[in-house]
Design a protein around this motif. Structure first.
Motif, PDB file in Angstrom:
ATOM      1  N   THR A  77      66.384  34.364  62.658  1.00 47.29           N
ATOM      2  CA  THR A  77      67.408  34.732  61.676  1.00 47.29           C
ATOM      3  C   THR A  77      66.951  34.235  60.316  1.00 47.29           C
ATOM      4  OG1 THR A  77      69.140  34.526  63.337  1.00 47.29           O
ATOM      5  CG2 THR A  77      69.842  34.538  61.039  1.00 47.29           C
ATOM      6  N   ILE A  78      66.895  35.166  59.377  1.00 49.53           N
ATOM      7  CA  ILE A  78      66.378  34.826  58.059  1.00 49.53           C
ATOM      8  C   ILE A  78      67.495  34.948  57.022  1.00 49.53           C
ATOM      9  CG2 ILE A  78      64.857  35.680  56.231  1.00 49.53           C
ATOM     10  CD1 ILE A  78      62.869  36.417  58.468  1.00 49.53           C
ATOM     11  N   PHE A  79      67.606  33.936  56.197  1.00 48.56           N
ATOM     12  CA  PHE A  79      68.599  33.958  55.126  1.00 48.56           C
ATOM     13  C   PHE A  79      67.875  34.116  53.793  1.00 48.56           C
ATOM     14  CE2 PHE A  79      70.303  31.586  58.586  1.00 48.56           C
ATOM     15  CZ  PHE A  79      71.666  31.853  58.604  1.00 48.56           C
ATOM     16  N   VAL A  80      68.406  34.991  52.974  1.00 51.25           N
ATOM     17  CA  VAL A  80      67.810  35.137  51.654  1.00 51.25           C
ATOM     18  C   VAL A  80      68.938  35.396  50.665  1.00 51.25           C
ATOM     19  CG1 VAL A  80      67.282  37.573  52.080  1.00 51.25           C
ATOM     20  CG2 VAL A  80      66.002  36.336  50.316  1.00 51.25           C
ATOM     21  N   GLU A  81      68.808  34.785  49.505  1.00 48.95           N
ATOM     22  CA  GLU A  81      69.949  34.855  48.591  1.00 48.95           C
ATOM     23  C   GLU A  81      70.148  36.250  48.012  1.00 48.95           C
ATOM     24  OE1 GLU A  81      72.056  31.901  46.387  1.00 48.95           O
ATOM     25  OE2 GLU A  81      70.663  32.308  44.754  1.00 48.95           O
ATOM     26  N   ASP A  82      69.031  36.881  47.626  1.00 45.43           N
ATOM     27  CA  ASP A  82      69.223  38.198  47.008  1.00 45.43           C
ATOM     28  C   ASP A  82      69.154  39.318  48.062  1.00 45.43           C
ATOM     29  OD1 ASP A  82      66.580  37.782  47.436  1.00 45.43           O
ATOM     30  OD2 ASP A  82      65.911  38.051  45.378  1.00 45.43           O
ATOM     31  N   GLU A  83      69.180  40.543  47.615  1.00 43.14           N
ATOM     32  CA  GLU A  83      69.143  41.688  48.532  1.00 43.14           C
ATOM     33  C   GLU A  83      67.768  41.806  49.180  1.00 43.14           C
ATOM     34  OE1 GLU A  83      71.336  43.812  49.475  1.00 43.14           O
ATOM     35  OE2 GLU A  83      73.030  43.363  48.158  1.00 43.14           O
ATOM     36  N   TYR A  84      67.736  42.208  50.447  1.00 37.81           N
ATOM     37  CA  TYR A  84      66.450  42.478  51.091  1.00 37.81           C
ATOM     38  C   TYR A  84      66.608  43.709  51.957  1.00 37.81           C
ATOM     39  CZ  TYR A  84      61.838  41.596  53.007  1.00 37.81           C
ATOM     40  OH  TYR A  84      60.509  41.690  53.359  1.00 37.81           O
ATOM     41  N   ASP A  85      65.941  44.792  51.591  1.00 39.32           N
ATOM     42  CA  ASP A  85      66.179  46.071  52.270  1.00 39.32           C
ATOM     43  C   ASP A  85      65.023  46.532  53.134  1.00 39.32           C
ATOM     44  OD1 ASP A  85      68.642  46.251  51.031  1.00 39.32           O
ATOM     45  OD2 ASP A  85      67.776  47.192  49.230  1.00 39.32           O
ATOM     46  N   GLU A  86      63.915  45.744  53.141  1.00 31.72           N
ATOM     47  CA  GLU A  86      62.753  46.195  53.926  1.00 31.72           C
ATOM     48  C   GLU A  86      63.109  46.215  55.415  1.00 31.72           C
ATOM     49  OE1 GLU A  86      59.722  47.049  52.552  1.00 31.72           O
ATOM     50  OE2 GLU A  86      60.781  46.822  50.631  1.00 31.72           O
ATOM     51  N   ARG A  87      62.456  47.132  56.130  1.00 33.10           N
ATOM     52  CA  ARG A  87      62.683  47.207  57.578  1.00 33.10           C
ATOM     53  C   ARG A  87      62.014  46.027  58.276  1.00 33.10           C
ATOM     54  NH1 ARG A  87      63.877  50.194  61.799  1.00 33.10           N
ATOM     55  NH2 ARG A  87      62.070  50.144  63.151  1.00 33.10           N
ATOM     56  N   MET A  88      62.711  45.461  59.229  1.00 27.66           N
ATOM     57  CA  MET A  88      62.147  44.322  59.962  1.00 27.66           C
ATOM     58  C   MET A  88      61.973  44.698  61.428  1.00 27.66           C
ATOM     59  SD  MET A  88      61.711  41.347  58.474  1.00 27.66           S
ATOM     60  CE  MET A  88      62.168  40.484  56.981  1.00 27.66           C
ATOM     61  N   ALA A  89      61.057  44.003  62.110  1.00 27.97           N
ATOM     62  CA  ALA A  89      60.853  44.209  63.543  1.00 27.97           C
ATOM     63  C   ALA A  89      62.129  43.822  64.299  1.00 27.97           C
ATOM     64  CB  ALA A  89      59.690  43.351  64.025  1.00 27.97           C
TER      65      ALA A  89
END
Lengths: 120, 242
Positions: free
Chosen positions: B163-175
């Motif tokens: 589980t990854i937390f990131v403050e800003d938006e992240y729209d890339e596809r993940m595995a």
């Protein structure tokens, strides 16, 4: 202890004055914790059991290349208290007061001091 | 969220003591300098008995003995190399011992390289455990992007959830197997963390939590303490569920 060192011990024992028994000397030298204690006492004439335990634990960790844990230290403390310090006391090298847990340096034979110096 | 900052404050309150047993001025000075940015007081114990084989003793805030090791060994602990987790798996070094030794010691002014090296040790534990969830927090999506390939390989080859937390938006596809909590808000962007929940084993729990207080200067700690990890995991889970 390597061969050269052992040879030194044997030569030293032969050359030794009669007041130090070879058996006692070799017995002490073959116990690494006894060597650590005597090393510590070459710097200071009195020491607490805790301070001796710290030195012995640190030197043992250095020699083994491992990290000494609080459990390792406790084992060494018990070993010093029950075995090593009474043995060195009986040999006349130090006086161990088990009540106050302090040690006072007594007569450490010159030959022994010299050999311990070589080791460091 | 105040959970993460509270954890750092708590560690900060406990200053450790580093006793350097050596008769060499240079060695003592080296550690004094190295630890000037850590939450540890350095004391030199000079003794001839430690001439060629100096050692260090670490004590906690109550001066209780925590560990001892030779000076050369200690130097190795202090300069971890960066390896990917699958390389550490076979490494012939007692990483867990080294890691445990300095746990719960607050560090300051770790740079990015040191943070990465420490993160790798936690990821390696997750890799080896082959179960459980790894939580990682990034200050921004650019920082995350640089780690994505590592995490993708971890979920592909191991039975792990990430589980990854990131403050800003992240729209890339993940595995599959990687959840991204983007726009997490709160204080999450102030922290860099890697926390492993142990995959059901207390002995496997570990984590790194730090705050970037100046550019490329991190301030925080790592820990093996299962209770502490549980607290951090529960505050992270509550964030990801909300």
């Amino acid at each position: 202890m390597d061969e050269a060192c052992l040879r030194d011990v044997l030569e030293a024992v032969e050359a030794m004055e009669s007041d130090a028994s070879p058996d006692v000397l070799l017995n002490v030298l073959s116990d690494r914790y006894a060597r650590y204690v005597l090393c510590h006492l070459s710097d200071e004439s009195t020491a607490t059991l805790d301070a001796l335990t710290d030195t012995a634990t640190g030197l043992a960790a250095t020699e083994s290349g491992a990290i000494a844990t609080p459990g390792d230290r406790e084992e060494i403390r018990l070993r010093l208290y029950h075995l090593v310090l009474p043995k060195l006391d009986a040999a006349g090298y130090l006086e161990f007061d088990s009540e106050t847990r302090t040690v006072e340096r007594d007569e450490i034979p010159a030959v022994l001091r010299e050999l311990l110096q070589k080791e460091t | 969220m105040n959970g993460l900052r509270d954890q750092i404050d708590e560690i900060e309150a406990r200053q450790k003591l580093l006793e350097v047993h050596t008769d060499r001025d240079r060695v003592a000075a080296e550690f004094e300098q190295q630890f000037s940015t850590r939450n540890a007081r350095v004391v030199r114990e000079s003794s001839a008995s430690s001439a060629d084989r100096g050692f260090v003793i670490i004590r906690d805030a109550d001066h209780e003995f925590r560990g001892a090791l030779g000076i050369d060994h200690f130097r190795a602990v202090l300069s971890p190399e960066i390896h990917p987790p699958w390389a550490l798996e076979d490494a012939d070094v007692e990483y867990s011992d080294l890691f445990e030794f300095l746990e719960n010691t607050l560090f300051t002014s770790y740079d990015r390289r040191q943070m990465l090296a420490t993160s790798r040790e936690i990821e390696e534990r997750a890799w080896r455990t082959d179960a459980g969830t790894l939580f990682a927090g990034f200050q921004n999506s650019a920082a995350l992007a640089s780690q994505v390939s590592v995490y993708e390989r971890m979920v592909r080859e191991r039975n792990l959830g990430i589980t990854i937390f990131v403050e800003d938006e992240y729209d890339e596809r993940m595995a599959d197997g990687i959840d991204v909590v983007s726009d997490a808000g709160g204080e999450i962007g102030a922290f860099w963390f890697v926390i492993f929940d142990g995959g059901g084993s207390d002995l496997r729990k570990c984590g790194l939590l730090a705050e970037e207080r100046e550019p490329d200067r991190y301030y925080g700690f790592w820990t093996y303490d299962p209770d502490r990890i549980d607290e951090i995991v529960s505050s992270l889970r509550s964030l990801s569920d909300s």
